[in-house]
Motif scaffolding. Sequence first.
Motif, PDB file in Angstrom:
ATOM      1  N   THR A   1     -20.075  25.474 -23.414  1.00 24.78           N
ATOM      2  CA  THR A   1     -18.942  26.229 -23.662  1.00 24.78           C
ATOM      3  C   THR A   1     -18.912  27.317 -22.287  1.00 24.78           C
ATOM      4  OG1 THR A   1     -20.329  28.227 -25.508  1.00 24.78           O
ATOM      5  CG2 THR A   1     -18.481  25.872 -25.838  1.00 24.78           C
ATOM      6  N   LEU A   2     -18.005  28.579 -22.794  1.00 28.79           N
ATOM      7  CA  LEU A   2     -17.832  29.752 -21.108  1.00 28.79           C
ATOM      8  C   LEU A   2     -18.988  31.063 -21.728  1.00 28.79           C
ATOM      9  CD1 LEU A   2     -14.052  29.536 -20.519  1.00 28.79           C
ATOM     10  CD2 LEU A   2     -16.336  28.712 -18.820  1.00 28.79           C
TER      11      LEU A   2
ATOM     12  N   CYS B   1     -22.207  29.955 -23.210  1.00 30.41           N
ATOM     13  CA  CYS B   1     -23.092  29.994 -23.435  1.00 30.41           C
ATOM     14  C   CYS B   1     -23.323  29.322 -21.611  1.00 30.41           C
ATOM     15  CB  CYS B   1     -23.248  28.588 -23.973  1.00 30.41           C
ATOM     16  SG  CYS B   1     -23.236  29.053 -25.407  1.00 30.41           S
TER      17      CYS B   1
ATOM     18  N   PRO C   1     -18.994  19.552 -32.896  1.00 28.14           N
ATOM     19  CA  PRO C   1     -19.022  21.388 -32.002  1.00 28.14           C
ATOM     20  C   PRO C   1     -20.103  21.551 -31.098  1.00 28.14           C
ATOM     21  CG  PRO C   1     -18.979  21.816 -34.312  1.00 28.14           C
ATOM     22  CD  PRO C   1     -18.930  20.365 -33.909  1.00 28.14           C
TER      23      PRO C   1
ATOM     24  N   ARG D   1     -19.657  19.189 -24.228  1.00 27.26           N
ATOM     25  CA  ARG D   1     -19.288  20.043 -25.557  1.00 27.26           C
ATOM     26  C   ARG D   1     -20.129  20.743 -26.550  1.00 27.26           C
ATOM     27  NH1 ARG D   1     -14.701  19.703 -28.442  1.00 27.26           N
ATOM     28  NH2 ARG D   1     -14.769  19.552 -30.574  1.00 27.26           N
ATOM     29  N   ARG D   2     -21.504  20.253 -26.543  1.00 28.29           N
ATOM     30  CA  ARG D   2     -22.169  21.421 -27.058  1.00 28.29           C
ATOM     31  C   ARG D   2     -22.974  22.360 -26.643  1.00 28.29           C
ATOM     32  NH1 ARG D   2     -23.913  24.482 -30.384  1.00 28.29           N
ATOM     33  NH2 ARG D   2     -25.124  23.698 -32.262  1.00 28.29           N
TER      34      ARG D   2
END
Lengths: 223, 224
Positions: A83-84, A86, A223, A79-80
């Motif tokens: 992400t696409l 990162c 998040p 989650r941290r």
Amino acid sequence: MSGGSVLSCSGRGEAASRRRRRARWLAVLASIAGLVGGGTLLTGTTTSCASPPDSQRYTEIIMPDFPTYRDHVDAYLQRRCGTLDCHGQPGRAYRIYGFTGFRLYNVDAGLVSGQQPTIPEEVLANYQAAVALEPEEMSRLMATQGAEPNKLLLLRKALRIERHKGGPAMAEDDPGYRCVVAWLRIRVVRPAPDGEWEIIPQEDREKLPISAQQDCERAKSFP
Amino acid sequence: MQLDANRTAEPTSRWPTRLLGGAVVLAIASVGSSCNLDPVHNSAVNSLGPEDPEFYPPESEYHRPGEPCALCHSKKGPAKSKFVLAGTIFWGPDDYNARVDNAYVRILDANKTKKCFVTNCNGNFFVREEDFSTLTFPLLVSVERTVEPGKNEETLVIRRMASHIGREASCAICHIQGLRDFASPGQIRLFDSDQEFRDRNIPLVDCPPPEDFVQVTQCPEDRF
């Protein structure tokens, strides 16, 4: 007489300078020959003495506890960091797969970003990515029971001790960081009876402390 | 005496050379600042291709829906305005021509600052640098469309992003239009199927919009 002596003197001088020049040339040639010969010898010895590639040889890495990672840590890191935009990208050294981000390419499974839940193979790939980022450093850390976790690139980048394009991703007082560090501090090696070290079998390993489990739970929703 | 004469003569003779040097440096600096010399960026911009005047007025707020806005609208240019976040909202997952007008795009940044922006008739929304100068990643984003924006603000449909936005200003970099696979969730959509959208008989708006079209400029929370 005086003219003759001058002549003989100059003749002797020329002969001497010729000898000197010849000697200098000889020295230069000898040094070139020496260099070439030495280089050839060195190349010959190094190539002939190099051991042939051994497919059986590998560097043993002391790995952190996988079940703890799978059950408590992966969801947070997914989650941290995953992400696409990162670490959920194929071009990243530390590549993370997961439900909301990048999916493990599998023609049969046909995983699509944001559709199917994270599969065990993806969690394993995430674990391997975390270890493979700095395998030797991870081994050292595991051998010292996670004594100095901030030596790991995984945490140095996230804490921005080292330059991180995505900015600071963790802080030492947030539950996510505490969750990761607690995982890295689980003992995986112990002294063996023969004086060496041995990997602790899975069933004998300690569990993640309750407070760390709570940190991991809280971190999952961050998040 | 001769030495002194030389000393005084030297600077005057070097003036034209120095002036010329300064002019060259200034010229190079101005060229460097006006055009981008980054080949990767230039290649990405060029790969977008030309504008399509059949579908939108070129270089307007309605142009290039579904394309990565902040690629050009960034410090590297070539667009003049800079966006810190921008994208296009679609009704369904596949239909490129069904775009959501007057949708409320709500952003919550890392400093817990909330701001809301509204899409135009082509589904485009954009956050200029000056509109949200303190914006700090990561961001949480949701999109809401009400029954009749500006009149009836009852929620018709609302979607929240499953993950956060880490650092990308263009939605379309990850939400690749027409592609749903292992590396992209597809275009940003309010319904999971185009049929679901069609069943609701939601009218689509021409763009540029007709005169009677009501373009809402503020979200309800900023109005009341």
